[in-house]
Design an enzyme around this catalytic site. Structure first.
Site, mmCIF file in Angstrom:
data_model
loop_
_atom_site.group_PDB
_atom_site.id
_atom_site.type_symbol
_atom_site.label_atom_id
_atom_site.label_comp_id
_atom_site.label_asym_id
_atom_site.label_seq_id
_atom_site.Cartn_x
_atom_site.Cartn_y
_atom_site.Cartn_z
ATOM 1 N N GLU A 103 0.859 -1.330 0.009
ATOM 2 C CA GLU A 103 -0.018 -0.023 0.019
ATOM 3 C C GLU A 103 0.841 1.203 -0.055
ATOM 4 O O GLU A 103 1.917 1.364 0.753
ATOM 5 C CB GLU A 103 -0.863 0.006 1.198
ATOM 6 C CG GLU A 103 -1.886 -1.043 1.139
ATOM 7 C CD GLU A 103 -3.100 -0.949 2.248
ATOM 8 O OE1 GLU A 103 -4.256 -1.375 1.866
ATOM 9 O OE2 GLU A 103 -2.483 -0.629 3.282
ATOM 10 N N CYS A 112 3.611 8.730 1.215
ATOM 11 C CA CYS A 112 4.064 7.545 1.926
ATOM 12 C C CYS A 112 4.564 6.205 1.068
ATOM 13 O O CYS A 112 3.466 5.540 0.792
ATOM 14 C CB CYS A 112 3.119 7.428 3.198
ATOM 15 S SG CYS A 112 4.078 6.305 4.597
ATOM 16 N N CYS A 149 6.367 -7.056 7.185
ATOM 17 C CA CYS A 149 7.451 -6.384 8.100
ATOM 18 C C CYS A 149 7.868 -7.568 9.166
ATOM 19 O O CYS A 149 7.225 -8.393 9.436
ATOM 20 C CB CYS A 149 6.817 -5.247 8.964
ATOM 21 S SG CYS A 149 8.047 -4.407 9.813
ATOM 22 N N CYS A 209 5.898 -4.679 15.536
ATOM 23 C CA CYS A 209 5.737 -3.512 16.631
ATOM 24 C C CYS A 209 4.106 -4.072 17.047
ATOM 25 O O CYS A 209 3.473 -3.824 16.094
ATOM 26 C CB CYS A 209 5.846 -2.020 16.004
ATOM 27 S SG CYS A 209 7.650 -2.010 15.668
ATOM 28 N N CYS A 255 1.276 -1.573 15.656
ATOM 29 C CA CYS A 255 1.287 -1.151 14.194
ATOM 30 C C CYS A 255 0.618 -2.358 13.450
ATOM 31 O O CYS A 255 1.051 -3.529 13.681
ATOM 32 C CB CYS A 255 2.520 -0.981 13.660
ATOM 33 S SG CYS A 255 2.910 -0.844 11.946
ATOM 34 N N CYS A 286 -1.160 6.629 9.937
ATOM 35 C CA CYS A 286 0.009 5.728 10.266
ATOM 36 C C CYS A 286 -0.459 4.694 11.061
ATOM 37 O O CYS A 286 -1.146 4.690 12.038
ATOM 38 C CB CYS A 286 0.637 7.028 11.241
ATOM 39 S SG CYS A 286 2.241 6.405 11.928
#
Length: 399
Positions: A122, A135, A142, A146, A149, A380
């Site tokens: 994305e 962005c 990933c 985290c 997230c 975010c």
């Protein structure tokens, strides 16, 4: 209300020039030297290589073409070679979503590489007064997990190539009408003047410093003065704290640095940002203090997501000030953006303002980031590619 445009049907995909099924060398993402080598390999004489590289570079990055037949000052024979032997296509746009605030999110699909399968990422465009920020993702999934997230809940698939990173910028500029001879879509929310994509932040899916070489090559192209020509001062790379790669980032890329901080004590940061177990705060802060080019005019941005009852006390605000002492810095306070299955809540707005006041009084700029694109899960910490996301009906129900 937000708008979702499904571009996964065959006619829509064809209109946006999807990458071809057969695997060809991709010219987008190659530096000038590598591009010259590719042309020599298909028979372009040495005496012509420099000129041809400049021509192709101009068409790819200044004019923004994705069709070799449009390269008018390139010989017909070479245009045919480019069309048959190389790939200059854009990533496939599977879906485009437009938020009520003008934020745009694209779900992009890249073709299979080798024995792999197609992958999706994305990319988000955030229009503001005077600038438009893109962005960009650096990985599919990933590795960092985290806990606050959404991207961290998606397993790591692979790094993106330099061409796939640059391709995200090309897609955005094309869809926004930010190349010469293209018109901006009617009704689009964009800056009132200047370039529509004026800033790039490596803050999308993935940890950029775990894909260092490809990110470095991509940002060299994005900042090249004869191509996409974005100033390095308008490019920011965000890392969760891969300490050994922070100094090389300053020395070799020369872009702005952002640190995904989110806690001021090792015990808590090891939960929120598990890479802290490998690179604790003391090592991270030392790497920041010695970041090449650091000055009051070129500060490090520290990102701090506000989690209710977790990291938002005034004592933690005061500890944040102590932690950053001596580092030219700006602190972005980010209201937590919820996603399905998360265990966290956003701090109360009054508490965020009290936290910001403590930091401001110590002399640090601490803007509270306005949440953007929440209704399309583009804010975010919310990015996650289609193969891992919830169904659209679930997303709309949650919004």
């Amino acid at each position: 209300m937000s708008l979702s445009i499904d571009l996964s049907s065959a006619p829509a995909r064809g209109a946006l020039r999807p990458a071809p099924a057969e695997e060809k060398p991709h010219l987008v993402g190659l530096g000038r030297e590598a591009l010259g080598d590719a042309l020599r390999a298909v028979g372009v004489p040495d005496r012509q290589v420099r000129m041809r590289v400049q021509q192709i570079w101009h068409w790819l990055y200044v004019r923004g073409v994705a069709d070799a037949s449009l390269m008018r000052n390139v010989s017909k024979d070479l245009r045919e070679i480019i069309a048959t032997r190389f790939d200059i296509s854009r990533p496939e746009i599977v879906e485009e979503q437009i938020s009520v605030d003008g934020t745009r999110k694209w779900l992009l699909r890249f073709p299979a590489r080798g024995a792999g399968r197609p992958v999706e990422v994305e990319t988000v465009y955030i229009p503001e007064e005077g600038r438009g920020t893109l962005c960009v993702s650096s990985q599919v999934g990933c590795t960092l997990t985290c806990t606050f997230c959404h991207t961290g809940t998606q397993r790591m698939v692979r790094n993106l190539t330099a061409g796939e990173i640059v391709g995200q910028v090309l897609v955005a500029r094309e869809r926004l009408g930010d190349f010469p001879a293209l018109d901006t879509p009617d009704g689009a929310i964009v800056p009132s003047e200047g370039r529509l994509v004026s800033n790039v932040v490596m803050m999308g899916m993935g940890e950029p410093l775990y894909n260092y070489d490809n990110v470095k090559e991509a940002l060299a192209i994005v900042s090249d003065g004869d191509g996409l020509a974005l100033s390095k001062r308008r490019i920011t790379l965000s890392t969760s704290g891969v300490v050994p790669m922070i100094r090389p980032t300053g020395e070799e890329m020369g872009v702005g640095l952002a640190i995904s901080l989110h806690a001021v004590r090792d015990e808590l940061r090891e939960i929120l940002v598990p890479i802290n177990r490998k690179y604790p705060l003391k090592e991270l802060m030392e790497a920041c203090r010695t970041y090449p080019g650091l000055s009051n005019a070129r500060r490090i941005t520290f990102e701090y997501v506000m989690l209710k009852g977790v990291n938002d006390s005034l004592e933690e605000a005061r500890e944040l000030v102590r932690l950053l002492k001596g580092i030219p810095a700006k602190i972005n306070l980010i209201p937590f953006n919820p996603w399905p299955g998360s265990d966290y809540e956003c701090s109360d707005w009054d508490q965020i303002e009290r936290f910001a006041a403590v930091v401001n009084e110590a002399g640090y700029a601490s803007p509270i980031r306005t949440p953007r694109g929440r209704d399309i899960f583009a804010a975010c910490g919310q990015l996650k590619s289609e193969s891992e996301r919830m169904k659209k009906t679930e997303r709309l129900a949650a919004g």
